[in-house]
Design an enzyme around this catalytic site. Sequence first.
Site, mmCIF file in Angstrom:
data_model
loop_
_atom_site.group_PDB
_atom_site.id
_atom_site.type_symbol
_atom_site.label_atom_id
_atom_site.label_comp_id
_atom_site.label_asym_id
_atom_site.label_seq_id
_atom_site.Cartn_x
_atom_site.Cartn_y
_atom_site.Cartn_z
ATOM 1 N N GLU A 44 2.419 -12.078 14.974
ATOM 2 C CA GLU A 44 3.530 -11.165 15.613
ATOM 3 C C GLU A 44 2.867 -10.003 16.293
ATOM 4 O O GLU A 44 3.303 -9.202 17.141
ATOM 5 C CB GLU A 44 4.777 -10.592 14.773
ATOM 6 C CG GLU A 44 4.038 -9.854 13.634
ATOM 7 C CD GLU A 44 5.257 -9.597 12.506
ATOM 8 O OE1 GLU A 44 6.484 -10.061 12.827
ATOM 9 O OE2 GLU A 44 4.846 -8.908 11.556
ATOM 10 N N GLY A 46 2.607 -10.651 10.560
ATOM 11 C CA GLY A 46 1.288 -10.180 10.344
ATOM 12 C C GLY A 46 1.277 -9.269 11.340
ATOM 13 O O GLY A 46 0.508 -9.361 12.325
ATOM 14 N N ARG A 97 9.193 -15.480 3.428
ATOM 15 C CA ARG A 97 9.023 -14.666 2.385
ATOM 16 C C ARG A 97 9.271 -15.177 1.032
ATOM 17 O O ARG A 97 8.663 -15.179 -0.039
ATOM 18 C CB ARG A 97 9.576 -13.569 2.520
ATOM 19 C CG ARG A 97 8.948 -12.768 3.761
ATOM 20 C CD ARG A 97 9.460 -11.207 3.624
ATOM 21 N NE ARG A 97 10.816 -10.823 3.653
ATOM 22 C CZ ARG A 97 11.274 -9.846 4.202
ATOM 23 N NH1 ARG A 97 10.406 -8.960 4.752
ATOM 24 N NH2 ARG A 97 12.537 -9.520 4.238
ATOM 25 N N THR A 111 2.284 -8.420 -1.636
ATOM 26 C CA THR A 111 2.493 -8.440 -0.081
ATOM 27 C C THR A 111 2.036 -9.840 0.384
ATOM 28 O O THR A 111 1.096 -10.332 0.328
ATOM 29 C CB THR A 111 1.837 -7.255 0.512
ATOM 30 O OG1 THR A 111 2.164 -7.350 2.001
ATOM 31 C CG2 THR A 111 0.311 -7.135 0.178
ATOM 32 N N ILE A 112 3.236 -10.325 1.108
ATOM 33 C CA ILE A 112 2.595 -11.583 1.910
ATOM 34 C C ILE A 112 1.703 -11.375 2.957
ATOM 35 O O ILE A 112 0.849 -12.133 3.284
ATOM 36 C CB ILE A 112 3.929 -12.209 2.344
ATOM 37 C CG1 ILE A 112 4.529 -11.707 3.663
ATOM 38 C CG2 ILE A 112 4.873 -12.471 1.405
ATOM 39 C CD1 ILE A 112 5.618 -12.456 4.565
ATOM 40 N N ASP A 113 1.571 -10.469 3.633
ATOM 41 C CA ASP A 113 0.319 -9.897 4.471
ATOM 42 C C ASP A 113 -1.063 -10.106 4.067
ATOM 43 O O ASP A 113 -1.843 -9.931 4.849
ATOM 44 C CB ASP A 113 0.690 -8.494 5.208
ATOM 45 C CG ASP A 113 2.071 -8.561 5.967
ATOM 46 O OD1 ASP A 113 2.477 -9.468 6.568
ATOM 47 O OD2 ASP A 113 2.628 -7.483 6.102
ATOM 48 N N ASN A 145 0.610 -1.356 -0.224
ATOM 49 C CA ASN A 145 -0.039 0.019 0.088
ATOM 50 C C ASN A 145 0.968 1.194 -0.156
ATOM 51 O O ASN A 145 0.530 2.272 -0.555
ATOM 52 C CB ASN A 145 -0.959 -0.003 1.250
ATOM 53 C CG ASN A 145 -0.271 -0.268 2.608
ATOM 54 O OD1 ASN A 145 0.852 -0.318 2.662
ATOM 55 N ND2 ASN A 145 -1.216 -0.943 3.356
#
Length: 417
Positions: free
Chosen positions: A255, A191, A321, A146-148, A118
């Site tokens: 996390e 995260g 990742r 994004t892995i999130d 973002n």
Amino acid sequence: MPDLPTGNAVIGQSGGPTAVINQSLVGIIEGLKAGLAASGQVKRIIGMRHGVRGLVKAGGDDLIDLTGIDKAKLEAVARTPSAALGSTRDKPDEAYCERILAGARANDIRYFFYIGGNDSADTCRIVSEKADAAGYELRCFHVPKTIDNDLLENDHTPGFPSAARYVALAIAGDALDNASLGGIKINVIMGRNAGFLTAAASLARGQAANGAAPAGRPAPHLIYLPEVPFSTDAFLSDVEAVYAKLGRCQIAVSEGIRDDKGEEIAPKLMRSGEVDAHGNVQLSGSGALGDGLADLVKTGLTPAGGKAPRVRADTFGYIQRCWPEPSPVDAVEARAVGRYAAELAAKGDRSASVIIVRTPNAPDAYRSECARAELKAVARRTRHVPPEFISGSNNVSAAFDAYCRPLVGELPKLERL
């Protein structure tokens, strides 16, 4: 025919690298070669070393010509994890974006492609607005990564399915280890603000949630997301109930877990106060949350004069990742969003963020397609795990399983005696 400017195109990668970010890079290059380069609007395809840092650096030493790279080399790059051009954590403000625009002018760049999250979408937005205000013809496109999985407008984001696959497999193996020797195992997963990746630990169970109590679930028995207020007292009670019945307990925890006041749990339990470049308490690169939770469990579940339970904690960190066995779905979609960005530019779009939309389909016949969104709809905004994906205070729902399982590819079927 749309009125298209003639000049160069530039591509950059930003933020944390992923297993498939280079698929998007190659997708953009392929799309440009088939479209704007073939028609003569794009003269050169340029890569920025370390994101926009490469464009603002004097002398152009960190700009590389990608135009003539052959197909075999591109395919090899696409299959390789990490950011082939290098990445950056810079979050450009207005003044920085002025320098980006100046770099675009100096290199006759008319098409700007930025792969990232973002903040990268916001960089595209600011640069696009500044170019318009200055009367400089510059088309800006954000390509999601994004892995999130926390970008608005997207069903999911490239990078997430591969990281989710890694988490599911790692948790599955760890669950078997835990079942062999017993004890309490805590796994801290990336995260900070969105718990999608931690929720993906549930895929290790091999089945969707069925409403069973924690001790009656396949491991992981307990899953804690940042979207659900975390209570240390409730946590200890949950762990004790599972451990008392099974002699073991496997836990997946984000996390970024927070209490009911929205304050992060990690700083309260950490033995040190390390912070990152932006002043945030370091979570991903530290085992402090896992250590703190392990200490909490040992202290809370040790009977007076008795022996402490065996408690261990792992923090997955950056290893999530770029594992070099990506989700097949992720690889295909990451390539597709890059191509689609180049196609938008060829059609005359001035600025956009590419998004992934899940098309209507039967549960076992997953399909998706690319679409566009306005940059301002994605820039600097965060998507969270929706309530329908959450079950109680320590689990995810069957709806999450139906959402995530098609994305990660086939997982091994495991069995015990």
